[in-house]
Structures are given as structure tokens and as C-alpha cells.
Design an enzyme around this catalytic site. Sequence first.
Site, PDB file in Angstrom:
ATOM      1  N   ALA A   1      43.830  17.198  42.874  1.00 32.01           N
ATOM      2  CA  ALA A   1      43.819  18.165  42.478  1.00 32.01           C
ATOM      3  C   ALA A   1      42.706  18.478  43.074  1.00 32.01           C
ATOM      4  CB  ALA A   1      42.835  17.940  41.450  1.00 32.01           C
ATOM      5  N   ASP A   2      42.022  17.691  44.803  1.00 36.54           N
ATOM      6  CA  ASP A   2      41.948  18.169  46.118  1.00 36.54           C
ATOM      7  C   ASP A   2      42.919  18.568  46.761  1.00 36.54           C
ATOM      8  OD1 ASP A   2      39.094  18.086  45.715  1.00 36.54           O
ATOM      9  OD2 ASP A   2      39.490  15.199  46.400  1.00 36.54           O
ATOM     10  N   SER A   3      44.145  18.229  47.202  1.00 37.01           N
ATOM     11  CA  SER A   3      45.184  18.826  48.244  1.00 37.01           C
ATOM     12  C   SER A   3      46.219  19.697  47.208  1.00 37.01           C
ATOM     13  CB  SER A   3      46.079  17.434  47.871  1.00 37.01           C
ATOM     14  OG  SER A   3      45.304  16.234  49.037  1.00 37.01           O
TER      15      SER A   3
ATOM     16  N   ASP B   1      37.750  14.425  42.763  1.00 34.27           N
ATOM     17  CA  ASP B   1      39.209  15.056  42.191  1.00 34.27           C
ATOM     18  C   ASP B   1      39.200  14.125  40.821  1.00 34.27           C
ATOM     19  OD1 ASP B   1      42.047  15.211  43.571  1.00 34.27           O
ATOM     20  OD2 ASP B   1      42.253  13.153  42.504  1.00 34.27           O
TER      21      ASP B   1
END
Length: 398
Positions: free
Chosen positions: A171-173, A143
Site C-alpha cells: 500500500a505504501d509503495s 500499510d
Amino acid sequence: MARITASQALANVRVLDLSRVRAGPTCVRVLADFGADVIRIEPPAGVDPNEAMFAGNRMGGDFQNLNRNKRSLTLNLKKPEGLAALKRLVATADVVVENWRPDVKNRLGVDYESLRAINPRIILASISGFGQDGPYAKRPGFDQVVQGMGGLMSVTGFPETGPVRAGIAVADSSTGLYAVIGILVALHERKVSGEGQWVHASLLHSQIAMMDFQVARYLNEGDIPQASGNDHPTSSPMGLFQASDGAFNIGASGEGTWQRLCHMLGRAEWIEDPHYLNERLRVLHRKRLSGELAKVFATNTMDHWVRALNDAGVPSGPVYTVPQLVDDPQVRHLGVVQETRSDDGQAVRVITQPVHLSRTPAGVETAAPGWGANTDEILREAGFSDSEIAELHAREAI
């Protein structure tokens, strides 16, 4: 444990979850909470040297929140028997989710074309750092790395601080959410075509998509976004202000809201002030305007201003810590936090789905599963005999 049905919305969907860490589990959590039969497939303990990253603290809040409503099956995909078992499970599934580097699934023979040969209706969702092909495809993605490459760190913080990481895994979520949108679209389209398809999302593309306000301005107006601290880059007054006892935010964007703010503060003369005649001028003269507002807001408490501003139709809210937000009456009313229990009876509190459906709402039925807690029952459901299961145990494939 029989299959978990947290909702009827996706009760006819079976998902094989091969994903790890955050983006993939975020994606699959949505499917699980809306009733899909989610099987979390993990390597047996000690097989993956990075296992502490995704399963080191199974009773920790983060793991529990990401992996509730799932069952757990252990498969050692480094063993041919484990890989063969996975392929048998694919024949019974609707969706497979993975977030390996792109070359891994090709090496294992579980790329989309290989899975499609087993089950033409299968939907493979692949999550990666940088995409399934291209010059960065084989790079591992995290992320914070992608926050930097996706431009977010360049607009976060204050001009004098330099790049700053956002406080959450943006970014991950976001990639997990974009991926689940793709899965749901593919499931809907499959009703027409009768065929599955390959869905893939990357952290890099998702992060840039979350930056659309900034990137679109640059692409079309040549405006290079900069870090602007707690101020909105194109609206004023919109940002953080100090009351006599703490900080709060206001959002007085647009002429109507600006005028309501002026009248509420007893500063109607600001409406005709040549420095503040429109939004562009208020941004240009932000420092002057913010200074005048600061003098007014310092005269009373945060609670006073938040109530008075909202009553006047000017958006405003306090700046909470996590304990404060959990105790907020509106947060309680929305049912944001729900308690469930682990297999051993331990209380676990998780964050519920923020989207509400009137007839088939999401639910939280169970805490995250123990490591491989449902291995034998899942294999039996897939048609494995007791002798086959015993052989897989003996060969350390499960």
C-alpha cells in the site's frame, strides 16, 4: 552543498518534501533520481515525538535508499517563524509533497488554496491513509492496516492460514508511485494552463487499485477471490514446485505454453487428456496435475529445470533469498544496485530506478543528507539574509 542534479530530465523542478516514513519518500525519490532539486524539510531534532519512525537511523539502509539525492532543511512548523519561512520557500517551488492527516495542513494554513495564493503554479501532492475527505479521512493510515482493509490480506497465504500480511509494503509503495504519476501529469498540464493543481492519493484507493484483477472479477462476475497459496487463481499449471534440491516457479498459462511444457517433459499425452483439455479444466483438476508434475520435477535439480523450461519457452525461475537475488547475473547486468557515499565517506548501496530513459536516465549522485545539513544554504538561495537566518536559529525555528 549546491543543488543535486542526478539527471537532466527534471532539472528545472524544485520540490519541497514534507513527507515521512515510506509512501511520500517513495514518491519524491523518483523526482530526485530524475534530477529535481529536492529539499527534505524536517523538524529540528527533538520537536516531533515520532521522529524515530522517520529519522532514527539515518545511516540505515532503508533511510538511505529512500532519501538519496536530497538536501535537508530543518523547519519547526510549530513556530510562526518556521511556518513563515516555509511559505517563502513555496514561492520558489514547483511541487510540495506531504503525507499528514488531512486536517493538519488546514490547521497550519498550508492547504492547497493557501499555497496557491502564494504561488499559482504550485502543485501540492497530498498522500493520506484514506483520502482527503469522507468518514475515514482523519484516521491515521499504516500499510498493514490498509492491506487488510484493501483486501490484500484476504487473498494472501493459504486457505487454512487465514489472512496473511504481504511481505512488502504494497500500500505504501504503490501510493507513492501513483502520487508521482499524478505530479508528473500535473507538471505536464501546467505547461498548457500555466497553473498548478492539487494532487492527492490514498493508501486505501491505491491498495484496491493494486487488487484490480481480483476486484474486477468480483464486480463483474461475482467471483469472490480466496487465498490460493502459491497457485495462480485462474491459471494452471502456474505456481511453485519442488525440484530435488529446492523450489522454483513455473508459468505455463495458455495453450501454447502448456503444450510446450508437455513436449519438453516428454508427456505429450497430457495434451489430449480430458482432464487437461483447456485452462479451465486444468484449474479444476489442479491437484491431480500438480501431483503428476511433482513426480517429474523431483527427479532433477532446480537449476536443470529452470534452464530446460526456459529453453523450451516455458517461463520459470528460482526462488531467491535477498543475498541470492543481489548476486544474480541479470540483476548485476541491469545495474539494480549502485554504490554512493555519505558526507563522511561511508559507502552506501541503494536500489536504482527500474525505469530507464535513453537520453536522460535517472541517477544516484549522493547519499541521504545529514539532519538539517543544508539549512543555511537553502535559505540563502531563497533570499534570506544572514541576519534573518541567525534570527531563525535564535528563535529555534530552524
